[in-house]
Design a protein around this motif. Structure first.
Motif, PDB file in Angstrom:
ATOM      1  N   TYR A  99      15.638 -59.672 -19.101  1.00  0.00           N
ATOM      2  CA  TYR A  99      14.207 -60.164 -18.812  1.00  0.00           C
ATOM      3  C   TYR A  99      13.877 -60.447 -17.243  1.00  0.00           C
ATOM      4  O   TYR A  99      14.776 -60.435 -16.467  1.00  0.00           O
ATOM      5  CB  TYR A  99      13.908 -61.625 -19.374  1.00  0.00           C
ATOM      6  N   GLU A 100      12.826 -60.736 -16.855  1.00  0.00           N
ATOM      7  CA  GLU A 100      12.585 -61.111 -15.629  1.00  0.00           C
ATOM      8  C   GLU A 100      11.198 -62.397 -15.613  1.00  0.00           C
ATOM      9  O   GLU A 100      10.586 -62.003 -16.589  1.00  0.00           O
ATOM     10  CB  GLU A 100      12.022 -60.132 -14.625  1.00  0.00           C
ATOM     11  N   VAL A 101      11.162 -63.073 -14.623  1.00  0.00           N
ATOM     12  CA  VAL A 101      10.124 -64.140 -14.575  1.00  0.00           C
ATOM     13  C   VAL A 101       9.101 -63.544 -13.719  1.00  0.00           C
ATOM     14  O   VAL A 101       9.325 -63.530 -12.501  1.00  0.00           O
ATOM     15  CB  VAL A 101      10.833 -65.633 -14.337  1.00  0.00           C
ATOM     16  N   SER A 102       7.922 -63.828 -14.114  1.00  0.00           N
ATOM     17  CA  SER A 102       6.776 -63.558 -13.296  1.00  0.00           C
ATOM     18  C   SER A 102       6.031 -64.570 -12.886  1.00  0.00           C
ATOM     19  O   SER A 102       5.621 -65.527 -13.803  1.00  0.00           O
ATOM     20  CB  SER A 102       5.837 -62.389 -14.040  1.00  0.00           C
ATOM     21  N   GLY A 103       5.845 -65.028 -11.640  1.00  0.00           N
ATOM     22  CA  GLY A 103       5.306 -66.159 -11.273  1.00  0.00           C
ATOM     23  C   GLY A 103       5.957 -67.568 -11.394  1.00  0.00           C
ATOM     24  O   GLY A 103       7.053 -67.436 -11.672  1.00  0.00           O
ATOM     25  N   THR A 104       5.177 -68.690 -11.474  1.00  0.00           N
ATOM     26  CA  THR A 104       6.122 -69.835 -11.593  1.00  0.00           C
ATOM     27  C   THR A 104       6.252 -70.037 -12.778  1.00  0.00           C
ATOM     28  O   THR A 104       5.308 -69.655 -13.983  1.00  0.00           O
ATOM     29  CB  THR A 104       5.378 -70.870 -10.654  1.00  0.00           C
TER      30      THR A 104
END
Length: 138
Positions: A99-104
């Motif tokens: 997974y990856e986190v987009s934004g805050t």
């Protein structure tokens, strides 16, 4: 498995009444808490089955989440985190995902630190909602 299926079919017949009662409870909950000075409640966007009621402490709240949870528990009101709060804190589960986190994630973190969830019932619980409101206070 056939027995489980037979029980499930009979339970599904009760579902419309369950949902109707949960929505009736939600109407009363929203009526009581909509203008609360230091709690924000969830907003209905469609036709929710109202499994429970989320409560999020506003920044101006005179108490913190831990104090609110203790107050509720002292008065025999069970509560839980809203779903998982900030899911990114569940490292034991996340280790199995790519997974990856987009934004805050500031909103997820705020809910994790300031939100909680109180369950609803499939029966009418106006008295219990009133008790919740009185325990929390204004």
């Amino acid at each position: 498995l056939e027995m489980s299926g037979a029980i499930g079919i009979e339970q599904l017949k009760k579902l419309p009444d369950f949902i109707r009662n949960r929505r009736e409870n939600a109407k009363y909950f929203v009526e009581k808490f909509r203008d609360h000075p230091y709690l924000q409640i969830q907003k209905e966007t469609e036709q929710s089955s109202w499994f429970g009621f989320s409560l999020i402490l506003k920044e101006s709240a005179p108490i913190n989440r831990k104090q609110l949870v203790q107050k509720l528990q002292k008065n025999n009101i069970e509560c839980r985190p809203i779903v998982t709060g900030n899911f990114l804190n569940n490292t034991e589960v996340l280790q199995y995902f790519d997974y990856e986190v987009s934004g805050t994630i500031e909103n997820a973190e705020y809910i994790d630190q300031n939100g909680l969830f109180v369950g609803n019932q499939q029966k009418l619980i106006k008295e219990q909602i009133e008790h919740l409101f009185n325990v929390i206070g204004v």
